[in-house]
Design a protein around this motif. Structure first.
Motif, mmCIF file in Angstrom:
data_model
loop_
_atom_site.group_PDB
_atom_site.id
_atom_site.type_symbol
_atom_site.label_atom_id
_atom_site.label_comp_id
_atom_site.label_asym_id
_atom_site.label_seq_id
_atom_site.Cartn_x
_atom_site.Cartn_y
_atom_site.Cartn_z
ATOM 1 N N UNK A 38 0.840 -1.203 0.000
ATOM 2 C CA UNK A 38 0.000 0.000 0.000
ATOM 3 C C UNK A 38 0.868 1.244 0.000
ATOM 4 N N UNK A 39 0.312 2.327 -0.493
ATOM 5 C CA UNK A 39 1.084 3.558 -0.664
ATOM 6 C C UNK A 39 1.579 4.124 0.661
ATOM 7 N N UNK A 40 0.775 4.035 1.700
ATOM 8 C CA UNK A 40 1.158 4.620 2.986
ATOM 9 C C UNK A 40 2.445 3.996 3.514
ATOM 10 N N UNK A 41 2.510 2.672 3.544
ATOM 11 C CA UNK A 41 3.696 1.996 4.086
ATOM 12 C C UNK A 41 4.903 2.130 3.170
ATOM 13 N N UNK A 42 4.677 1.971 1.862
ATOM 14 C CA UNK A 42 5.798 2.055 0.925
ATOM 15 C C UNK A 42 6.386 3.466 0.908
ATOM 16 N N UNK A 43 5.535 4.479 0.871
ATOM 17 C CA UNK A 43 6.035 5.861 0.863
ATOM 18 C C UNK A 43 6.784 6.189 2.148
ATOM 19 N N UNK A 44 6.265 5.707 3.286
ATOM 20 C CA UNK A 44 6.950 5.945 4.554
ATOM 21 C C UNK A 44 8.314 5.265 4.561
ATOM 22 N N UNK A 45 8.392 4.068 4.009
ATOM 23 C CA UNK A 45 9.676 3.369 3.924
ATOM 24 C C UNK A 45 10.652 4.126 3.045
ATOM 25 N N UNK A 46 10.172 4.632 1.918
ATOM 26 C CA UNK A 46 11.038 5.387 1.014
ATOM 27 C C UNK A 46 11.536 6.683 1.660
ATOM 28 N N UNK A 47 10.666 7.362 2.397
ATOM 29 C CA UNK A 47 11.087 8.606 3.054
ATOM 30 C C UNK A 47 12.185 8.339 4.080
ATOM 31 N N UNK A 48 12.038 7.262 4.843
ATOM 32 C CA UNK A 48 13.068 6.899 5.821
ATOM 33 C C UNK A 48 14.371 6.541 5.128
ATOM 34 N N UNK A 49 14.265 5.844 4.009
ATOM 35 C CA UNK A 49 15.472 5.436 3.275
ATOM 36 C C UNK A 49 16.224 6.647 2.732
ATOM 37 N N UNK A 50 15.501 7.581 2.136
ATOM 38 C CA UNK A 50 16.152 8.775 1.579
ATOM 39 C C UNK A 50 16.700 9.684 2.672
ATOM 40 N N UNK A 51 15.997 9.786 3.805
ATOM 41 C CA UNK A 51 16.390 10.721 4.855
ATOM 42 C C UNK A 51 17.650 10.284 5.590
ATOM 43 N N UNK A 52 17.981 9.002 5.555
ATOM 44 C CA UNK A 52 19.185 8.526 6.244
ATOM 45 C C UNK A 52 20.426 9.118 5.579
#
Length: 334
Positions: free
Chosen positions: A100-114
């Protein structure tokens, strides 16, 4: 003198021996009481065992729930230095699945922010699904790429990256496939069932009352009409055009358009490279090692906790999904 007759019933009968029908075994009362007492003891033991079992089962479930909530609320990625971030998108794309978009987008944001992330790999193995969820993910990927221009995002395809899955993938910097992967299916469908013929054979009459001339559109128990077909086709064409625009925007001049490219057909990974739907061959290890140059892979994928799964199973989404499947079938990118 006449012979005297004595009726048989009045003749003296011979003494009959006593039967044992009503006889009881010696101490039968005691034996009966022992059996009753033993049954009561066994019943108490059984009840006690079940009570203990249910207490342990309840305790186990409670511990699992507490652990899952604690684990979900304290989920962090350990510091590992420069690395490649991995986010997985697997299965049907829908609001009530792991994809789902909510979980995938949250995962991507965490990945980029690191700050230690050198690049991001989005692993996709999906046949498609909701165009809404896929569109949200496509837009978020493009936003993150603009916000973090120094961190590339590459899609790595597993067995399949079709329809809604490719809608998401089109936003990536590059797409890597296996030669045998299934890629494409750029199209939209709306499926359902019609039962009017069966109802006629069974003598069943449909009684549908609506407020609004078009409120009964797509009712599976009512006859199809030209107006319904035209309206459905217009919606599908509009969503299809949104899909086409997203692919053209993402792939740009790399895409070699043919009459079949947007027809819903799908191809092998090898053919998709020829058509410009993909850029090359490679798995996650290859892309991390040879393309991003950061072989250490850290998984940022949001995983559904047990508590979330229980809430989803027993929540209102179950009823809403059943109604949607029955009445409309849903619009899907497949």
């Amino acid at each position: 003198m006449a012979d005297q007759y004595t009726p048989e019933s009045q003749q003296p009968s011979e003494p009959q021996p006593k039967t044992n029908a009503g006889a009881r075994e010696p101490n039968w009362e005691r034996a009966a009481l022992e059996r009753i007492a033993l049954a009561a003891i066994n019943e108490q033991r059984s009840a006690r065992r079940w009570k203990i079992f249910f207490r342990f089962a309840f305790l186990a479930v409670l511990l699992l729930l507490v652990f899952s909530v604690f684990h979900a609320s304290h989920k962090k990625v350990a510091a590992t230095g420069r690395h490649t971030a991995l986010v997985s998108l697997e299965g049907e794309i829908a609001a009530d699945t792991n994809a789902n978009a909510k979980d995938v987008d949250r995962s991507l944001r965490r990945a980029f922010a690191d700050p230690d992330t050198a690049g991001v790999i989005l692993y996709i193995n999906s046949p498609g699904g909701s165009p809404v969820q896929a569109g949200i993910m496509n837009a978020e990927i493009r936003r993150l790429r603009q916000k973090y221009p120094a961190k590339p995002l590459y899609v790595v395809v597993g067995d399949m990256c079709a329809s809604g899955g490719y809608y998401v993938a089109a936003a990536a910097d590059k797409i890597f496939v296996d030669r045998a992967s299934i890629v494409g299916s750029i199209g939209v469908l709306m499926d359902g069932f019609g039962f009017t013929g069966l109802m006629d054979k069974l003598g069943i009459e449909r009684r549908l009352h609506t407020s609004g001339a078009n409120k009964g559109f797509f009712d599976p128990f009512s006859p199809d009409t030209p107006a319904m077909d035209a309206h459905a086709q217009a919606m599908l064409d509009q969503i299809h055009q949104q899909f086409i625009d997203a692919v053209r925007q993402g792939r740009g001049k790399r895409l070699h358009e043919t009459p079949d490219i947007f027809s819903g057909l799908f191809w092998t990974g090898e053919k998709s490279v020829e058509l410009g739907l993909a850029d090359g061959y490679g798995d996650t290890g290859y892309v991390a090692r040879e393309v991003i140059k950061a072989p250490n892979i850290v998984d940022y994928t949001e995983r559904e906790s047990i508590s979330d799964r229980i809430a989803r199973k027993f929540g209102a989404a179950v009823g809403a999904g059943a109604v949607n499947a029955l009445v409309l079938g849903g619009v899907k990118l497949r």
